[in-house]
Design a protein around this motif. Sequence first.
Motif, PDB file in Angstrom:
ATOM      1  N   ILE A 155      -7.102  -1.409   8.129  1.00  0.00           N
ATOM      2  CA  ILE A 155      -7.324  -2.394   7.071  1.00  0.00           C
ATOM      3  C   ILE A 155      -5.991  -2.990   6.606  1.00  0.00           C
ATOM      4  CG2 ILE A 155      -8.186  -2.728   4.724  1.00  0.00           C
ATOM      5  CD1 ILE A 155     -10.267  -0.534   5.381  1.00  0.00           C
ATOM      6  N   GLY A 156      -4.979  -2.153   6.474  1.00  0.00           N
ATOM      7  CA  GLY A 156      -3.663  -2.658   6.076  1.00  0.00           C
ATOM      8  C   GLY A 156      -3.072  -3.606   7.097  1.00  0.00           C
ATOM      9  N   GLY A 157      -3.300  -3.324   8.379  1.00  0.00           N
ATOM     10  CA  GLY A 157      -2.777  -4.192   9.428  1.00  0.00           C
ATOM     11  C   GLY A 157      -3.513  -5.512   9.523  1.00  0.00           C
ATOM     12  N   VAL A 158      -4.827  -5.478   9.358  1.00  0.00           N
ATOM     13  CA  VAL A 158      -5.616  -6.704   9.442  1.00  0.00           C
ATOM     14  C   VAL A 158      -5.351  -7.599   8.233  1.00  0.00           C
ATOM     15  CG1 VAL A 158      -7.983  -7.611   9.365  1.00  0.00           C
ATOM     16  CG2 VAL A 158      -7.418  -5.735  10.905  1.00  0.00           C
ATOM     17  N   ARG A 159      -5.314  -7.008   7.055  1.00  0.00           N
ATOM     18  CA  ARG A 159      -5.127  -7.791   5.834  1.00  0.00           C
ATOM     19  C   ARG A 159      -3.663  -7.990   5.465  1.00  0.00           C
ATOM     20  NH1 ARG A 159      -9.776  -6.521   1.493  1.00  0.00           N
ATOM     21  NH2 ARG A 159     -11.532  -6.825   2.882  1.00  0.00           N
ATOM     22  N   ARG A 160      -2.777  -7.346   6.191  1.00  0.00           N
ATOM     23  CA  ARG A 160      -1.338  -7.370   5.892  1.00  0.00           C
ATOM     24  C   ARG A 160      -1.070  -6.918   4.461  1.00  0.00           C
ATOM     25  NH1 ARG A 160       0.581 -12.967   8.763  1.00  0.00           N
ATOM     26  NH2 ARG A 160      -0.136 -12.413  10.832  1.00  0.00           N
ATOM     27  N   ASN A 161      -1.731  -5.837   4.088  1.00  0.00           N
ATOM     28  CA  ASN A 161      -1.616  -5.272   2.752  1.00  0.00           C
ATOM     29  C   ASN A 161      -0.489  -4.242   2.758  1.00  0.00           C
ATOM     30  OD1 ASN A 161      -1.951  -3.818   0.358  1.00  0.00           O
ATOM     31  ND2 ASN A 161      -4.164  -4.120   0.358  1.00  0.00           N
ATOM     32  N   ASN A 162       0.600  -4.556   2.067  1.00  0.00           N
ATOM     33  CA  ASN A 162       1.781  -3.684   2.091  1.00  0.00           C
ATOM     34  C   ASN A 162       1.521  -2.323   1.466  1.00  0.00           C
ATOM     35  OD1 ASN A 162       3.415  -5.475   3.441  1.00  0.00           O
ATOM     36  ND2 ASN A 162       4.165  -6.443   1.565  1.00  0.00           N
ATOM     37  N   VAL A 163       0.693  -2.268   0.420  1.00  0.00           N
ATOM     38  CA  VAL A 163       0.417  -0.986  -0.229  1.00  0.00           C
ATOM     39  C   VAL A 163      -0.318  -0.053   0.729  1.00  0.00           C
ATOM     40  CG1 VAL A 163      -0.804   0.122  -2.134  1.00  0.00           C
ATOM     41  CG2 VAL A 163       0.411  -2.018  -2.518  1.00  0.00           C
ATOM     42  N   MET A 164      -1.340  -0.586   1.401  1.00  0.00           N
ATOM     43  CA  MET A 164      -2.094   0.251   2.346  1.00  0.00           C
ATOM     44  C   MET A 164      -1.217   0.677   3.512  1.00  0.00           C
ATOM     45  SD  MET A 164      -5.869  -1.380   2.406  1.00  0.00           S
ATOM     46  CE  MET A 164      -6.672   0.104   2.973  1.00  0.00           C
ATOM     47  N   LEU A 165      -0.347  -0.196   3.975  1.00  0.00           N
ATOM     48  CA  LEU A 165       0.547   0.169   5.073  1.00  0.00           C
ATOM     49  C   LEU A 165       1.550   1.231   4.644  1.00  0.00           C
ATOM     50  CD1 LEU A 165       1.130  -3.297   6.755  1.00  0.00           C
ATOM     51  CD2 LEU A 165      -0.177  -1.370   7.639  1.00  0.00           C
ATOM     52  N   LYS A 166       2.024   1.160   3.391  1.00  0.00           N
ATOM     53  CA  LYS A 166       2.940   2.192   2.897  1.00  0.00           C
ATOM     54  C   LYS A 166       2.230   3.538   2.802  1.00  0.00           C
ATOM     55  CE  LYS A 166       6.067  -0.864   0.470  1.00  0.00           C
ATOM     56  NZ  LYS A 166       6.567  -1.355  -0.814  1.00  0.00           N
ATOM     57  N   ILE A 167       0.976   3.542   2.316  1.00  0.00           N
ATOM     58  CA  ILE A 167       0.194   4.779   2.261  1.00  0.00           C
ATOM     59  C   ILE A 167      -0.014   5.319   3.672  1.00  0.00           C
ATOM     60  CG2 ILE A 167      -2.089   5.727   1.720  1.00  0.00           C
ATOM     61  CD1 ILE A 167      -2.136   3.789  -0.685  1.00  0.00           C
ATOM     62  N   TYR A 168      -0.284   4.426   4.607  1.00  0.00           N
ATOM     63  CA  TYR A 168      -0.484   4.794   6.015  1.00  0.00           C
ATOM     64  C   TYR A 168       0.766   5.477   6.577  1.00  0.00           C
ATOM     65  CZ  TYR A 168      -1.002   3.998  11.059  1.00  0.00           C
ATOM     66  OH  TYR A 168      -1.055   4.143  12.414  1.00  0.00           O
ATOM     67  N   PHE A 169       1.922   4.879   6.357  1.00  0.00           N
ATOM     68  CA  PHE A 169       3.141   5.455   6.919  1.00  0.00           C
ATOM     69  C   PHE A 169       3.529   6.754   6.220  1.00  0.00           C
ATOM     70  CE2 PHE A 169       3.798   1.046   8.479  1.00  0.00           C
ATOM     71  CZ  PHE A 169       3.793   1.363   9.822  1.00  0.00           C
ATOM     72  N   VAL A 170       3.282   6.871   4.913  1.00  0.00           N
ATOM     73  CA  VAL A 170       3.553   8.134   4.217  1.00  0.00           C
ATOM     74  C   VAL A 170       2.621   9.227   4.745  1.00  0.00           C
ATOM     75  CG1 VAL A 170       3.384   9.287   1.970  1.00  0.00           C
ATOM     76  CG2 VAL A 170       4.550   7.089   2.156  1.00  0.00           C
ATOM     77  N   ALA A 171       1.349   8.882   4.961  1.00  0.00           N
ATOM     78  CA  ALA A 171       0.400   9.861   5.509  1.00  0.00           C
ATOM     79  C   ALA A 171       0.830  10.305   6.901  1.00  0.00           C
ATOM     80  CB  ALA A 171      -1.008   9.268   5.542  1.00  0.00           C
ATOM     81  N   LEU A 172       1.273   9.345   7.730  1.00  0.00           N
ATOM     82  CA  LEU A 172       1.754   9.719   9.069  1.00  0.00           C
ATOM     83  C   LEU A 172       2.984  10.619   8.987  1.00  0.00           C
ATOM     84  CD1 LEU A 172       1.404   6.498  11.244  1.00  0.00           C
ATOM     85  CD2 LEU A 172       0.010   8.547  11.280  1.00  0.00           C
ATOM     86  N   LEU A 173       3.874  10.332   8.046  1.00  0.00           N
ATOM     87  CA  LEU A 173       5.066  11.162   7.871  1.00  0.00           C
ATOM     88  C   LEU A 173       4.676  12.580   7.462  1.00  0.00           C
ATOM     89  CD1 LEU A 173       8.182  11.287   7.778  1.00  0.00           C
ATOM     90  CD2 LEU A 173       8.007  10.657   5.365  1.00  0.00           C
ATOM     91  N   ILE A 174       3.723  12.695   6.552  1.00  0.00           N
ATOM     92  CA  ILE A 174       3.256  14.021   6.118  1.00  0.00           C
ATOM     93  C   ILE A 174       2.605  14.766   7.283  1.00  0.00           C
ATOM     94  CG2 ILE A 174       1.571  15.195   4.644  1.00  0.00           C
ATOM     95  CD1 ILE A 174       2.191  13.022   2.520  1.00  0.00           C
TER      96      ILE A 174
END
Length: 126
Positions: A75-94
Motif C-alpha cells: 500500500i505504501g508503494g502504490v500510494r507513495r505514502n511515506n509514513v507507511m513506507l517508514k513503518i515497512y522499513f522499520v518492521a523489516l529492520l526489526i
Amino acid sequence: LSVSFTMASKKVIQVLFVVVNVIFLLAGVIIIAAGSYAVAGQVDQLIPVPNFNAIAGVIIAVGLLILGVSLFGLIGGVRRNNVMLKIYFVALLIIVIVQMAVVIGAFALRPQLDDLMRIGWTAAVN
C-alpha cells in the motif's frame, strides 16, 4: 533525455517493489494456510513432535507478520505514502535483527539443538 530516463527508472523500481510485496503477500497467505491446515488436520499424528500445535501457531503468527508487513509495503508503494513506507522499513529492520538474534542463539546452543534434533529424528523414524 536524462529527466525521462530518471522518471522511467523510478517507475520501474516502484513496479518491482510492488511485485516483490505481492509475492511476499502470497507467501504469507500460503504460510498461514499451511499452519491452519496443520492445526485443523491430523498432521501431528504423522509428525510426532511434542507441542506440535504450538509450532503450528508460531507458523501462523509468522505468516500473519509477513502478510502485515507486505501489506504496508504494498500500500505504501502504490500510494507513495511515506509514513507507511517508514513503518515497512522499520518492521523489516526489526525482523532482520530478530533473525540475527535467533541465528546467534542457535549457534550458541548448538550442542543442545543437535541432541534435540537427534532425539526428534529418532522418534519420528521409529
